[in-house]
Design a protein around this motif. Structure first.
Motif, mmCIF file in Angstrom:
data_model
loop_
_atom_site.group_PDB
_atom_site.id
_atom_site.type_symbol
_atom_site.label_atom_id
_atom_site.label_comp_id
_atom_site.label_asym_id
_atom_site.label_seq_id
_atom_site.Cartn_x
_atom_site.Cartn_y
_atom_site.Cartn_z
ATOM 1 N N ALA A 1 61.775 -73.519 -16.406
ATOM 2 C CA ALA A 1 61.589 -72.690 -15.571
ATOM 3 C C ALA A 1 61.113 -71.389 -16.226
ATOM 4 N N THR B 1 57.045 -64.722 -14.051
ATOM 5 C CA THR B 1 55.582 -64.214 -14.403
ATOM 6 C C THR B 1 55.588 -63.552 -15.847
ATOM 7 N N GLN C 1 60.535 -69.795 -11.460
ATOM 8 C CA GLN C 1 60.425 -70.829 -10.889
ATOM 9 C C GLN C 1 60.554 -72.008 -11.854
ATOM 10 N N VAL D 1 58.854 -75.218 -13.223
ATOM 11 C CA VAL D 1 57.258 -75.519 -13.313
ATOM 12 C C VAL D 1 57.389 -77.013 -13.867
#
Length: 99
Positions: free
Chosen positions: A50, A53, A91, A93
């Protein structure tokens, strides 16, 4: 006679102590690395990564895909917060299970 005995003793004491020190430190280092490696792979077939940004993300292993995903999200939130990133944007990925 005392001078000769002291020189003979010092000639073998230092190499002996160095050898003992190296043997002990090498033995301990090898065992710790082996134990860590074996423990990290036991029962963990799936992994997930994860990323936020901004900041550091998290990689985690688990016995199922859902467990690995949840662990990686938790790690991402923790590490992103510590590194000055944005924990709320974490998130998953990448997530996979080994055969």
């Amino acid at each position: 006679m005392t001078g000769k005995t002291a020189r003979q003793c010092s000639a073998w004491v230092l190499p002996f102590l160095v050898a003992i020190n190296l043997a002990l430190s090498a033995g301990c280092a090898g065992k710790a690395a082996t134990a860590r490696h074996a423990a990290s792979n036991t029962g963990s077939n799936c992994y997930a990564k994860a990323l936020p940004t901004a900041g550091e993300g998290g990689l985690a292993w688990g016995s199922t895909l859902n467990i690995a995903r949840q662990k990686s999200l938790n790690s991402c939130i923790r590490y992103a917060g510590r590194s000055g990133g944005t924990p709320s944007t974490c998130q998953v990925v990448l997530s996979e299970c080994k055969n």
